[in-house]
Scaffold this active site. Structure first.
Site, short mmCIF file in Angstrom:
data_model
loop_
_atom_site.label_atom_id
_atom_site.label_comp_id
_atom_site.label_asym_id
_atom_site.label_seq_id
_atom_site.Cartn_x
_atom_site.Cartn_y
_atom_site.Cartn_z
N TYR A 1 0.88 -1.19 0.00
CA TYR A 1 0.00 0.00 0.00
C TYR A 1 0.91 1.23 0.00
O TYR A 1 2.09 1.14 -0.36
CB TYR A 1 -0.90 -0.13 1.25
CG TYR A 1 -2.05 0.83 1.34
CD1 TYR A 1 -2.95 0.97 0.30
CD2 TYR A 1 -2.23 1.59 2.48
CE1 TYR A 1 -4.02 1.85 0.40
CE2 TYR A 1 -3.31 2.47 2.59
CZ TYR A 1 -4.20 2.60 1.55
OH TYR A 1 -5.25 3.46 1.65
N GLU B 1 -12.22 5.20 -6.39
CA GLU B 1 -10.91 5.47 -5.81
C GLU B 1 -10.05 6.27 -6.77
O GLU B 1 -9.92 5.91 -7.95
CB GLU B 1 -10.21 4.13 -5.50
CG GLU B 1 -8.97 4.24 -4.67
CD GLU B 1 -9.26 4.63 -3.21
OE1 GLU B 1 -10.11 4.00 -2.56
OE2 GLU B 1 -8.60 5.59 -2.73
N ASP B 2 -9.49 7.32 -6.27
CA ASP B 2 -8.48 8.11 -6.99
C ASP B 2 -8.93 8.60 -8.37
O ASP B 2 -8.17 8.59 -9.35
CB ASP B 2 -7.16 7.33 -7.06
CG ASP B 2 -6.50 7.26 -5.68
OD1 ASP B 2 -7.15 7.64 -4.68
OD2 ASP B 2 -5.33 6.85 -5.60
N ARG C 1 -6.09 10.67 -10.60
CA ARG C 1 -5.46 11.29 -9.42
C ARG C 1 -4.97 10.17 -8.52
O ARG C 1 -5.64 9.80 -7.56
CB ARG C 1 -6.49 12.20 -8.72
CG ARG C 1 -5.94 13.19 -7.76
CD ARG C 1 -5.49 12.57 -6.43
NE ARG C 1 -6.53 12.31 -5.47
CZ ARG C 1 -6.53 11.25 -4.64
NH1 ARG C 1 -5.58 10.33 -4.69
NH2 ARG C 1 -7.50 11.09 -3.77
N LYS D 1 -5.83 -1.79 -2.69
CA LYS D 1 -6.97 -1.55 -1.80
C LYS D 1 -7.71 -2.87 -1.55
O LYS D 1 -8.13 -3.16 -0.43
CB LYS D 1 -7.95 -0.54 -2.42
CG LYS D 1 -7.40 0.88 -2.52
CD LYS D 1 -7.71 1.71 -1.30
CE LYS D 1 -7.06 3.08 -1.38
NZ LYS D 1 -7.20 3.88 -0.17
N ASP E 1 -14.00 6.61 -1.58
CA ASP E 1 -13.07 6.42 -0.48
C ASP E 1 -12.32 7.71 -0.14
O ASP E 1 -12.09 8.03 1.02
CB ASP E 1 -12.08 5.32 -0.88
CG ASP E 1 -11.18 4.90 0.25
OD1 ASP E 1 -11.65 4.87 1.40
OD2 ASP E 1 -10.01 4.59 -0.01
N ASP E 2 -11.93 8.45 -1.17
CA ASP E 2 -11.14 9.66 -0.94
C ASP E 2 -11.96 10.76 -0.28
O ASP E 2 -11.46 11.53 0.52
CB ASP E 2 -10.55 10.15 -2.27
CG ASP E 2 -9.69 9.07 -2.90
OD1 ASP E 2 -8.68 8.70 -2.28
OD2 ASP E 2 -10.05 8.56 -3.97
N ASN F 1 -0.44 11.63 0.34
CA ASN F 1 0.34 10.43 0.03
C ASN F 1 0.97 10.57 -1.35
O ASN F 1 0.46 11.32 -2.17
CB ASN F 1 -0.60 9.20 0.02
CG ASN F 1 -1.20 8.95 1.39
OD1 ASN F 1 -0.52 9.00 2.39
ND2 ASN F 1 -2.51 8.70 1.42
N1 LIG Z 1 -4.57 9.85 4.17
C1 LIG Z 1 -5.57 9.43 3.45
O1 LIG Z 1 -6.27 8.49 3.81
C2 LIG Z 1 -5.86 10.10 2.16
C3 LIG Z 1 -4.99 10.97 1.60
N2 LIG Z 1 -5.29 11.58 0.42
C4 LIG Z 1 -4.27 12.44 -0.16
O2 LIG Z 1 -4.72 13.76 -0.19
C5 LIG Z 1 -4.13 14.42 -1.30
C6 LIG Z 1 -5.21 15.19 -2.03
O3 LIG Z 1 -6.19 14.32 -2.52
P1 LIG Z 1 -7.56 14.88 -3.10
O4 LIG Z 1 -8.22 15.75 -2.12
O5 LIG Z 1 -8.30 13.75 -3.61
O6 LIG Z 1 -7.01 15.75 -4.33
P2 LIG Z 1 -7.71 16.93 -5.07
O7 LIG Z 1 -6.99 17.09 -6.35
O8 LIG Z 1 -9.17 16.73 -5.11
O9 LIG Z 1 -7.44 18.21 -4.13
C7 LIG Z 1 -6.20 18.80 -3.98
C8 LIG Z 1 -6.40 20.17 -3.40
O10 LIG Z 1 -5.14 20.69 -3.04
C9 LIG Z 1 -5.04 22.02 -3.57
N3 LIG Z 1 -3.66 22.34 -3.82
C10 LIG Z 1 -2.82 21.84 -4.75
N4 LIG Z 1 -1.61 22.43 -4.64
C11 LIG Z 1 -1.69 23.31 -3.64
C12 LIG Z 1 -0.79 24.21 -3.05
N5 LIG Z 1 0.46 24.31 -3.48
N6 LIG Z 1 -1.22 24.96 -2.04
C13 LIG Z 1 -2.48 24.87 -1.59
N7 LIG Z 1 -3.39 24.01 -2.08
C14 LIG Z 1 -2.99 23.25 -3.10
C15 LIG Z 1 -5.87 21.98 -4.84
O11 LIG Z 1 -6.19 23.32 -5.17
P3 LIG Z 1 -7.05 23.72 -6.45
O12 LIG Z 1 -8.43 23.25 -6.15
O13 LIG Z 1 -6.93 25.19 -6.48
O14 LIG Z 1 -6.42 23.03 -7.61
C16 LIG Z 1 -7.05 21.15 -4.36
O15 LIG Z 1 -7.98 21.94 -3.71
C17 LIG Z 1 -3.44 13.35 -2.12
O16 LIG Z 1 -2.06 13.40 -1.88
C18 LIG Z 1 -3.98 12.06 -1.58
O17 LIG Z 1 -3.03 11.03 -1.63
C19 LIG Z 1 -6.48 11.40 -0.21
C20 LIG Z 1 -7.38 10.53 0.31
C21 LIG Z 1 -7.13 9.78 1.51
C1 LIG Z 2 -5.14 6.81 0.83
C2 LIG Z 2 -5.80 7.24 -0.36
O1 LIG Z 2 -6.88 6.79 -0.68
C3 LIG Z 2 -5.17 8.22 -1.20
O2 LIG Z 2 -4.11 8.74 -0.87
O3 LIG Z 2 -5.73 8.51 -2.26
MG LIG Z 3 -7.36 7.19 -2.68
#
Ligand SMILES: NC(=O)C1=CN([C@@H]2O[C@H](COP(=O)(O)OP(=O)(O)OC[C@H]3O[C@@H](n4cnc5c(N)ncnc54)[C@H](OP(=O)(O)O)[C@@H]3O)[C@@H](O)[C@H]2O)C=CC1
Ligand SMILES: CC(=O)C(=O)O
Ligand SMILES: [Mg+2]
Length: 646
Positions: free
Chosen positions: A194, A337-338, A247, A265, A360-361, A502
């Site tokens: 993972y 997912e993603d 993503r 997953k 999931d996200d 991540n």
């Molecule tokens: N720990 C866990 O269980 C999980 C972790 N994650 C992680 O979270 C991260 C984001 O995922 P997700 O929300 O799906 O992605 P998205 O693409 O949906 O969202 C990313 C967000 O970050 C913003 N962003 C990007 N660059 C910057 C920056 N330099 N400064 C400020 N904001 C910024 C984007 O802005 P804008 O909208 O303006 O483009 C957007 O709002 C990934 O790395 C993923 O691996 C996700 C799910 C679960």
């Molecule tokens: C953990 C997870 O789902 C992610 O980083 O997208």
């Molecule tokens: Mg994910």
């Protein structure tokens, strides 16, 4: 005419309870007019070989002495005076051949069947009964010794990707051993199968791809998705994890190579949640990629075109969603997912009323983070409503978490949801989300546009909003700088800081940075694991705030109750169940999540509470409701110990 059933094994039929990998054998072939014909896979899926004969052959039980396992593509299927020879070497490129095979699970075939292979653990009786003599060295060893041996060799690899590949090889060689290894060594192997290693695997998936571990459904398959689903060898599917690869973690668009994520997953669905492996189906939807590097990579395995969008995309997804329900029924769970956020929210909204789906996200992450916050309150004090939350990143994870926190505050205080949302602020790539930006905001950000002056950078947002909790969901590494963490530490005695992005390279800060810059005061958790940190003589153990705590138990709860829809209250129930598993001993070490080594017990509790909620909401179809849901969940769980073959 008789056909040999290829799908006669335990788990291939979806019928459990058999302990023999060999259900059918043939009596010796009569001498005359024997003809062996191959069938294309779509003509008769249950048949590998068709044997025509003037007198029909009888199906007999195992005590019969002859086995068709003796025959194979390069062997001779012989009557006493008739021979049909299959010799690959005799064919040339321009001669058409049919790729037929026999799949009776005995002898060499049994050793190649990951669902039934036990390697050196086949006992003497099984070696006799299943034609294994000579194919294995004489030693018989236990599964426990096999686990020890495998761990020994995996630990020798220095490069994480090599460990990953060794694990994938094992999964395809001996599935039960793979899961036994993973369950017994979950804390050590989770980072291998993972995050973070799965991220590297996806980046290199084109080069390391060996055998199909899931279904690739591309634009080329448009109009035929039901048939493609039928190509998967298992019928009784209960969970599908699907991505379109746009993503992948915080690594961006990896196109078809995102397949590593559904595979990873789903291996957690089995190892952590106890869903049997044959009920799990990884799917990657390939509509192209906008990743130029991949498009120009000669080893790229996906469609070489820019991503399809709009109607073309929607139609393919709709065909997939419809085909899944038609093929596997109403109660198959589909985990998105993603996906990139411009599709993720719309897909969830579109299918959550017609299918058993969750994202999931957006939702799984929200549930795990809320659990961590609820647990952290026991250390920092106050209720959720007493805190102020600031997010870096306003996408799926950020707004998903924010919404569940607001929902919980609203439930706890009877405050209108709109009011509760005001306790939460989000920063995206353009700065703080504020009212003056509302026209240009994506729909999922609009509820978070509060009355506030625009702020461009994070340090200013921290100083302006004065949050007690800072959550990173930006996908951009090292964005919680020293200045940011110090600002949080100046404002709070015990700042809560979650770096959720991540893989590790994208984490907003490391555990060491969080503890050092806050002088050991931060309550810290991260999406990918960090080693314990020693600061001024004290050891801090960072927690892993990852949706892997939630989705396996959530999925099990949905499956075991026969739920037909996912409801927000189930995510809240999962969250509460997880928070309740944190012990004083965990808190003493600085942990706000229980250790992963107890994950099956944790998942059973999550599953039980999710199922209870499904019954309460009238969404459960499995009747009567089991009395003790925790016990029921535990009993439902897949056990990777070897079965004895008669
Ligand atoms: N720990 C866990 O269980 C999980 C972790 N994650 C992680 O979270 C991260 C984001 O995922 P997700 O929300 O799906 O992605 P998205 O693409 O949906 O969202 C990313 C967000 O970050 C913003 N962003 C990007 N660059 C910057 C920056 N330099 N400064 C400020 N904001 C910024 C984007 O802005 P804008 O909208 O303006 O483009 C957007 O709002 C990934 O790395 C993923 O691996 C996700 C799910 C679960
Ligand atoms: C953990 C997870 O789902 C992610 O980083 O997208
Ligand atoms: Mg994910």
């Amino acid at each position: 005419m008789i056909s040999l059933h290829r799908s006669c094994f335990l788990n291939n039929t979806g019928i459990s309870g058999s302990s023999s990998p060999l259900s059918y054998k043939l009596k010796k072939l009569p001498p005359a007019s024997v003809k062996v014909t191959a069938l294309g896979p779509n003509k008769d899926r249950n048949s590998s070989v068709l044997i025509e004969n003037s007198s029909p052959l009888k199906e007999t039980k195992e005590d019969d002495t002859s086995s068709v396992a003796d025959a194979g593509p390069n062997s001779t299927v012989a009557g006493e005076d008739t021979e049909v020879s299959y010799d690959d070497a005799a064919t040339t490129d321009d001669q058409l051949v049919t790729p037929w095979s026999l799949s009776v699970a005995s002898g060499y075939t049994l050793l190649r069947d990951p669902h039934h292979n036990k390697g050196l653990a086949f006992n003497e009786k099984e070696r006799d009964a299943y034609y294994l003599r000579g194919l294995l060295p004489p030693t018989v060893i236990s599964q426990d010794l096999q686990v020890k041996k495998m761990m020994h060799s995996i630990r020798k690899y220095q490069v994480p990707l090599q460990k990953y590949m060794a694990m994938m090889d094992l999964q395809e060689l001996n599935e039960r051993l793979f899961y036994k290894l993973l369950i017994n060594n979950v804390e050590e192997l989770l980072p291998v199968v993972y995050t973070p290693t799965v991220g590297q695997a996806c980046q290199k998936y084109g080069s390391i791809f060996r055998r199909p571990q899931g279904l690739f459904i591309s634009l080329k398959e448009k109009g035929q998705i039901r048939e493609v689903l039928r190509n998967w060898p298992q019928r009784n599917i209960q969970v599908i994890v699907v991505t379109d690869g746009e993503r992948i973690l915080g690594l961006g668009d990896l196109g078809c190579q995102g397949m590593g994520i559904p595979i990873g997953k789903l291996s957690l669905y089995t190892a952590l949640g106890g869903v049997r492996p044959s009920a799990c189906l990884p799917v990657t939807i390939d509509v192209g990629t906008n990743n130029e590097k991949l498009l120009n990579d000669e080893f790229y395995i996906g469609l070489r075109q820019k991503r399809a969008t709009g109607q073309e995309y929607a139609e393919l997804m709709h065909e997939f969603m419809t085909a899944v329900k038609q093929t596997y029924g109403e109660k198959v769970l589909i985990q998105f997912e993603d996906f990139a956020n411009h599709n993720a929210f719309d897909l969830l909204a579109k299918y959550s009323t017609t299918h058993l789906v969750f994202n999931d996200d957006i939702q799984g992450t929200a549930s795990v983070v809320l659990a961590g916050l609820v647990a952290a309150l026991k250390v920092v004090g106050g209720t959720l409503a007493d805190h102020r939350f600031l997010f870096l990143g306003a996408g799926e994870a950020g707004t998903g978490i924010a919404e569940l926190i607001a929902l919980e505050i609203s439930k706890q205080t009877n405050m209108p949801l709109k009011e509760a949302r005001k306790k939460i602020s989000l920063v995206d790539s353009k700065g703080l989300i504020v009212k003056s930006r509302i026209e240009s905001l994506q729909h999922f950000k609009k509820p978070w546009a509060h009355n506030h002056e625009p702020i461009k950078n994070l340090v200013d947002a921290v100083n302006g909003i004065k949050p007690t909790v800072l959550i990173g969901t930006s996908g951009v590494g090292r964005t919680f700088t020293k200045e940011v963490v110090e600002a949080m530490a100046a404002l709070n005695e015990k700042p809560i800081i979650f770096s959720l992005s991540n893989p590790t390279s994208q984490s907003e800060c490391t555990a060491e940075e969080a503890y050092t810059w806050s002088q050991g005061r931060a309550i810290f958790a991260s999406g990918s694991p960090f080693d314990p940190v020693e600061y001024k003589g004290r050891v801090f153990v960072p927690g892993q705030a990852n949706n892997a705590y939630i989705f396996p138990g959530l999925g099990l709860g949905l499956i075991m109750s026969g739920a037909i829809r996912v409801h927000d209250d189930m995510l809240l129930a999962a969250s509460e169940a997880l928070a309740a598993q944190v012990t004083q001993e965990n808190f003493d070490k600085g942990l706000i999540y229980p250790p992963f080594r107890n994950i099956r017990k944790i998942s059973a509790h999550i599953a039980a509470d999710v199922a209870a909620k499904a019954y309460e909401l009238g969404l459960a179809t499995r009747q009567p409701r089991p009395h003790n849901l925790v016990k029921y969940a535990e009993n439902c769980m897949y056990n990777p110990a070897y079965q004895s073959y008669r």
